[in-house]
Write an enzyme that holds these catalytic residues in place. Structure first.
Site, PDB file in Angstrom:
ATOM      1  N   LYS A   1      -2.413  34.270  16.375  1.00 19.99           N
ATOM      2  CA  LYS A   1      -2.071  35.689  16.254  1.00 19.99           C
ATOM      3  C   LYS A   1      -3.370  36.494  16.238  1.00 19.99           C
ATOM      4  CE  LYS A   1       0.738  38.611  13.115  1.00 19.99           C
ATOM      5  NZ  LYS A   1       1.561  38.571  11.890  1.00 19.99           N
TER       6      LYS A   1
ATOM      7  N   SER B   1       6.215  40.360  12.588  1.00 20.74           N
ATOM      8  CA  SER B   1       5.198  40.907  13.450  1.00 20.74           C
ATOM      9  C   SER B   1       4.526  39.874  14.362  1.00 20.74           C
ATOM     10  CB  SER B   1       4.118  41.574  12.608  1.00 20.74           C
ATOM     11  OG  SER B   1       3.473  40.617  11.788  1.00 20.74           O
TER      12      SER B   1
ATOM     13  N   SER C   1       6.998  37.795   8.654  1.00 23.57           N
ATOM     14  CA  SER C   1       6.475  37.839  10.018  1.00 23.57           C
ATOM     15  C   SER C   1       6.263  36.498  10.710  1.00 23.57           C
ATOM     16  CB  SER C   1       5.163  38.609  10.044  1.00 23.57           C
ATOM     17  OG  SER C   1       5.441  39.974  10.003  1.00 23.57           O
TER      18      SER C   1
HETATM   19  N1  GLN Z   1       8.269  43.391   8.847  1.00 22.68           N
HETATM   20  C1  GLN Z   1       7.559  43.476   7.604  1.00 22.68           C
HETATM   21  C2  GLN Z   1       6.695  44.692   7.590  1.00 22.68           C
HETATM   22  O1  GLN Z   1       6.796  45.436   8.497  1.00 22.68           O
HETATM   23  C3  GLN Z   1       6.783  42.228   7.388  1.00 22.68           C
HETATM   24  C4  GLN Z   1       5.567  42.156   8.209  1.00 22.68           C
HETATM   25  C5  GLN Z   1       4.777  40.906   7.974  1.00 22.68           C
HETATM   26  O2  GLN Z   1       5.262  39.927   7.412  1.00 22.68           O
HETATM   27  N2  GLN Z   1       3.524  40.954   8.369  1.00 22.68           N
HETATM   28  O3  GLN Z   1       5.947  44.945   6.718  1.00 22.68           O
END
Ligand code: GLN
Length: 493
Positions: free
Chosen positions: A80, A155, A179
């Site tokens: 990532k 994400s 994410s």
């Molecule tokens: N979707 C969640 C957020 O927007 C989690 C994101 C993540 O785990 N990095 O914060």
């Protein structure tokens, strides 16, 4: 032989050692897959073909010379793009870091390199990992290989899509609120969020430091165990990383579930979960009971407040972490008559709308007069959730739930409604707040041929139990369908 790009780490490793396949062949197959799929998917921000070929050649030479670095030797892996890679652009999908080349490797990157793996490239994400669909990337959305009209989740959507389509055998993501697990579920691959502190965060671009954790995306539970063994362990560069021996996670895989106590989270089993997801998940509960587990329903009423607490704590921490992007030290610098104007212009131009929303929310939640009502209250809820999970684990070995309330949704469906997007994490967020580990395992497809994920959670440092149950889930589900290569049909081998 089937296409090497479709192999698991374990199967590829066996072929590398029997001489049936070289790391160069494997890497070329993966790069070829990337060439075929990238125009549809956009899983990668940077594909390092030259670097990958060099590393594969070196891996083959080392293996031939008897220098075997273990199960990841010669295996193409993606990262990532919020993990620092020395000499390779790292943007966290933000304009504010466009062109930034880190002077050092994240600890996970040096560990993967020491293990002989081949870095294929850097994958797309929601900007600074804020989002649930990868649509918040400043460089364009990633699409789900199962249906390119839908999102891959987020994400870490690029990592999930790359593993699902075969443009990497495995990948790393980060999980702050879901994410890793949510995109794994939406793309039909295995994803694991380890216990907070098990994997070093050194060199991970920080979002919410009390929640961020790095973990694997793979095509099998065994592969996730292998990858986690390689990246886990104490690191002097991360004060929150846990000391102690890393267990042999692979050793815990094949013990079945007979006699284990499995708790189904009541609050994540109701009408808020899509009916097809609910049916499929509930069949898996029954199958685990048939396999000898004692499956009971467990009520964790505070789960309901998880989202609200998270969306105060995570933005609060992000507002502090992102203060460093000021046009002075990294990436973008906009014009301004004074230093202050330059900083304001850089931040206004460099950050996307969701990141700005989070910084504003977080700054507000932390400001004098509101701190106690918002941030303080959210911390108290976090403690309550922790206590309720800990109490539940006195009666059960693992907790289970869907990973995501829905399967992959259409591109654009939730971009105008942040609350609807935040809701995508309702099943994953509780254990980010507790710090406990969780895995998502694909268990089937819905009527639109989109994957469904099953989540197995365990107490902190309970990865062995989590892997044991995850393996049983994988064995029962026998999920062998693969994302289609073209945009049209699903292929079942
Ligand atoms: N979707 C969640 C957020 O927007 C989690 C994101 C993540 O785990 N990095 O914060």
């Amino acid at each position: 032989m089937s296409d090497p790009a479709d192999l698991t780490i374990a199967a590829a490793g066996a072929k590398l050692r029997s001489g049936e396949l070289s790391s160069v062949d494997l890497t070329e197959a993966v790069l070829e897959r990337a060439r075929m799929s990238e125009s549809h998917l956009h899983a990668y921000l940077t594909l390092d073909q030259t670097g990958a070929r060099e590393k594969a050649t070196a891996a083959d030479a080392a293996l031939a010379a008897g220098d075997d670095r273990g199960p990841l030797h010669g295996i193409p892996i993606a990262l990532k793009d919020n993990m620092c890679t020395k000499g390779i652009e790292t943007t966290a999908s933000s304009q504010i870091l466009a062109g930034w080349i880190p002077p050092y490797d994240a600890t996970v990157v040096s560990r993967l390199q020491a293990a002989g793996s081949v870095l294929v490239g850097k994958t797309n994400l929601d900007e600074f990992a804020m989002g649930s669909s990868t649509e918040n990337s400043a460089y364009g959305a990633t699409r789900n290989p199962w249906n390119t009209d839908t999102v891959p989740g987020g994400s870490s959507g690029g990592s999930a899509a790359a593993v699902a389509t075969g443009s990497a055998l495995a990948a790393l993501g980060s999980d702050t609120g879901g994410s890793i697990r949510q995109p794994a579920a939406l793309c039909g691959v295995v994803g694991v969020k380890p216990t907070y502190g098990l994997v070093s965060r050194y060199g991970l671009i920080a979002f919410a430091s009390s929640l961020d954790q790095i973990g694997p995306f793979t095509r099998s539970v065994e592969d996730s165990a292998v990858l986690l063994e390689a990246i886990a362990g104490h690191d002097i560069h991360d004060a929150t990383s846990i000391r102690g021996e890393i267990p042999n996670f692979r050793g815990s895989l094949h013990h079945g579930v007979a006699g284990l106590k499995i708790g189904v989270i009541k609050e994540l089993s109701g009408p808020e979960i899509d009916p097809e997801v609910r049916t499929s998940v509930s069949k898996m509960h029954d199958a685990l009971a048939d396999a000898g587990a004692e499956v009971t329903e467990v009520s964790l009423p505070s789960c309901e407040y998880g989202l609200s607490a998270y969306y105060l704590i995570a933005p609060a921490e992000c507002s502090a972490n992102l203060a460093r992007f000021d046009g002075v030290r990294f990436g973008l610098r906009s014009e301004g008559a004074t230093t202050e104007e330059m900083m304001a212009a850089t931040r206004a131009e460099g950050f996307g709308p969701e990141v700005i929303r989070r910084i504003l929310l977080g700054t507000y939640a932390l400001s004098a007069g509101y701190y106690d009502a918002f941030y303080g209250q959210a911390q108290r809820v976090r403690t309550l959730i922790r206590q309720q999970f800990a109490a539940a684990y006195e009666g059960v070995d693992v907790l289970v739930a869907p990973t995501s309330p829905t399967t992959a949704f259409e591109i654009g469906a939730k971009t105008d409604d942040p609350i609807a997007m935040y809701y995508a994490d309702v099943c994953t967020i509780p254990i980010n707040l507790t710090g406990d580990p969780g895995a998502s395992i694909p268990i089937g497809l819905d009527s639109a041929d989109l994957p469904i994920g099953y989540q197995v959670m365990a107490p902190s440092l309970g990865e062995e139990r989590m892997f044991q149950v995850a393996q049983a889930v994988e064995d029962i589900a026998n999920f062998t369908a693969r994302a289609p290569l073209a945009t049209s049909e699903v292929v079942s081998p």
